[in-house]
Design a protein around this motif. Structure first.
Motif, PDB file in Angstrom:
ATOM      1  N   TYR A  57       0.737  -1.210  -0.378  1.00  0.00           N
ATOM      2  CA  TYR A  57       0.409   0.141   0.053  1.00  0.00           C
ATOM      3  C   TYR A  57       0.952   1.296  -0.127  1.00  0.00           C
ATOM      4  N   ALA A  58       1.033   1.909  -1.116  1.00  0.00           N
ATOM      5  CA  ALA A  58       2.186   3.171  -1.483  1.00  0.00           C
ATOM      6  C   ALA A  58       1.207   4.201  -1.320  1.00  0.00           C
ATOM      7  N   GLY A  59       2.186   5.503  -0.651  1.00  0.00           N
ATOM      8  CA  GLY A  59       1.490   6.168  -0.777  1.00  0.00           C
ATOM      9  C   GLY A  59       2.718   7.794   0.141  1.00  0.00           C
ATOM     10  N   SER A  60       2.217   8.762  -0.213  1.00  0.00           N
ATOM     11  CA  SER A  60       2.748   9.872   1.299  1.00  0.00           C
ATOM     12  C   SER A  60       2.423  10.345   1.997  1.00  0.00           C
ATOM     13  N   PHE A  61       1.584   9.841   2.341  1.00  0.00           N
ATOM     14  CA  PHE A  61       1.414   9.745   4.066  1.00  0.00           C
ATOM     15  C   PHE A  61       1.509  10.991   4.758  1.00  0.00           C
ATOM     16  N   ASP A  62       1.404  12.228   4.339  1.00  0.00           N
ATOM     17  CA  ASP A  62       1.723  13.198   4.841  1.00  0.00           C
ATOM     18  C   ASP A  62       0.767  14.490   5.769  1.00  0.00           C
TER      19      ASP A  62
ATOM     20  N   ASP B  46      -7.453   3.205   7.601  1.00  0.00           N
ATOM     21  CA  ASP B  46      -8.429   2.428   7.896  1.00  0.00           C
ATOM     22  C   ASP B  46      -8.112   1.368   6.142  1.00  0.00           C
ATOM     23  N   ILE B  47      -7.365   1.970   5.273  1.00  0.00           N
ATOM     24  CA  ILE B  47      -7.414   1.078   4.367  1.00  0.00           C
ATOM     25  C   ILE B  47      -6.067  -0.267   4.880  1.00  0.00           C
ATOM     26  N   ILE B  48      -4.986   0.620   5.950  1.00  0.00           N
ATOM     27  CA  ILE B  48      -3.882  -0.200   6.195  1.00  0.00           C
ATOM     28  C   ILE B  48      -4.765  -1.098   7.117  1.00  0.00           C
TER      29      ILE B  48
ATOM     30  N   VAL C  27      -2.590  -2.295  -3.370  1.00  0.00           N
ATOM     31  CA  VAL C  27      -3.690  -1.896  -3.093  1.00  0.00           C
ATOM     32  C   VAL C  27      -3.467  -0.676  -2.982  1.00  0.00           C
ATOM     33  N   ARG C  28      -4.709  -0.020  -3.040  1.00  0.00           N
ATOM     34  CA  ARG C  28      -4.981   1.240  -3.339  1.00  0.00           C
ATOM     35  C   ARG C  28      -6.596   2.174  -2.974  1.00  0.00           C
ATOM     36  N   GLY C  29      -6.733   3.429  -2.594  1.00  0.00           N
ATOM     37  CA  GLY C  29      -7.810   3.919  -2.034  1.00  0.00           C
ATOM     38  C   GLY C  29      -8.768   3.968  -2.711  1.00  0.00           C
ATOM     39  N   LEU C  30      -9.798   3.997  -2.662  1.00  0.00           N
ATOM     40  CA  LEU C  30     -10.705   5.111  -3.503  1.00  0.00           C
ATOM     41  C   LEU C  30     -11.740   5.483  -3.159  1.00  0.00           C
ATOM     42  N   ARG C  31     -11.429   6.932  -3.109  1.00  0.00           N
ATOM     43  CA  ARG C  31     -12.869   7.729  -2.408  1.00  0.00           C
ATOM     44  C   ARG C  31     -13.375   8.503  -3.600  1.00  0.00           C
ATOM     45  N   ALA C  32     -13.963   9.246  -3.845  1.00  0.00           N
ATOM     46  CA  ALA C  32     -15.246   9.983  -4.752  1.00  0.00           C
ATOM     47  C   ALA C  32     -14.411   9.798  -6.543  1.00  0.00           C
TER      48      ALA C  32
ATOM     49  N   SER D  83     -13.441  11.161  -8.479  1.00  0.00           N
ATOM     50  CA  SER D  83     -12.208  11.792  -9.069  1.00  0.00           C
ATOM     51  C   SER D  83     -11.330  11.507  -8.658  1.00  0.00           C
ATOM     52  N   ASP D  84     -11.196  10.128  -7.790  1.00  0.00           N
ATOM     53  CA  ASP D  84      -9.869   9.725  -8.181  1.00  0.00           C
ATOM     54  C   ASP D  84      -9.970   8.959  -8.688  1.00  0.00           C
ATOM     55  N   TYR D  85     -11.192   8.229  -9.660  1.00  0.00           N
ATOM     56  CA  TYR D  85     -10.797   7.138 -10.679  1.00  0.00           C
ATOM     57  C   TYR D  85      -9.983   7.452 -11.133  1.00  0.00           C
TER      58      TYR D  85
END
Ligand code: ADP
Length: 165
Positions: free
Chosen positions: A6-11, A19-21, A87-92, A94-96
């Motif tokens: 699960y990758a991201g900036s987490f800043d 929640d995704i983790i 793994v990615r998290g999808l919000r609204a 606009s993320d798609y």
């Protein structure tokens, strides 16, 4: 052994990320939280601070999680860590588009097949992003709904430093 990344900036890491983790760690034998360090990006928190904040939030309750950092291509990091699932998290909505671009690009770049799977954001985190949290902090708003209690002091401290600049 199924290893997911699960990758991201987490800043900083938000309750949406946590929640995704939490949910994805139950689906795989091991989950690597991969903290991106991109030298072109302006982060509030340096790499060590971002990793430490994640560790503070997950240390006690989830056992099969490893926190690592990477720069360069995510697919190379995944190959090096024997992971075939991102793994990615999808919000609204606009993320798609961005997520689709990322998933398709990664599958072209990968030397070995990788799958991207999406977990939908929980209802309460649907419109939560790290940048909104930083705006709220800058305006002295309540952070409790958005951040794990253990890292609120870190975010408040950093906000003070940023406002002093
Ligand atoms: P990036 O730099 O890729 O935007 P982020 O740390 O912002 O990195 O996001 C990493 C992943 O977490 C992305 O898949 C993003 O969609 C997801 N994410 C971010 N915020 C939330 C949230 N509130 N709920 C669910 N997933 C989220």
């Amino acid at each position: 052994m199924k290893v997911a990344v699960y990758a991201g900036s987490f800043d900083p890491v938000t309750k949406g990320h946590l929640d995704i983790i939490n949910r994805s760690s139950k689906l795989f034998d091991k989950l690597i939280v991969a903290v991106l360090n991109n030298s072109n990006k302006n982060y509030w928190f340096n790499l060590e601070e971002r990793k430490e904040m994640i560790a503070k939030c997950v240390a006690t309750n989830i056992k099969n999680i490893e926190i690592k950092s990477f720069n360069g291509l995510l697919v190379n990091f995944m190959h090096e860590n024997d992971s075939e699932v991102l793994v990615r998290g999808l919000r609204a909505v606009s993320d798609y588009e961005y997520e689709l671009q990322l998933a398709l690009t990664n599958s072209v770049l990968a030397d070995k097949p990788i799958e991207t799977i999406f977990l939908t954001a929980s209802r309460e985190n649907l419109y939560l992003s790290a940048s909104i949290v930083k705006d709220i902090a800058l305006n002295n708003g309540r952070l409790e709904e958005f951040l794990h209690e253990k890292i609120i002091p870190d975010v408040k401290e950093k906000t003070k430093l940023i406002l002093k600049k």
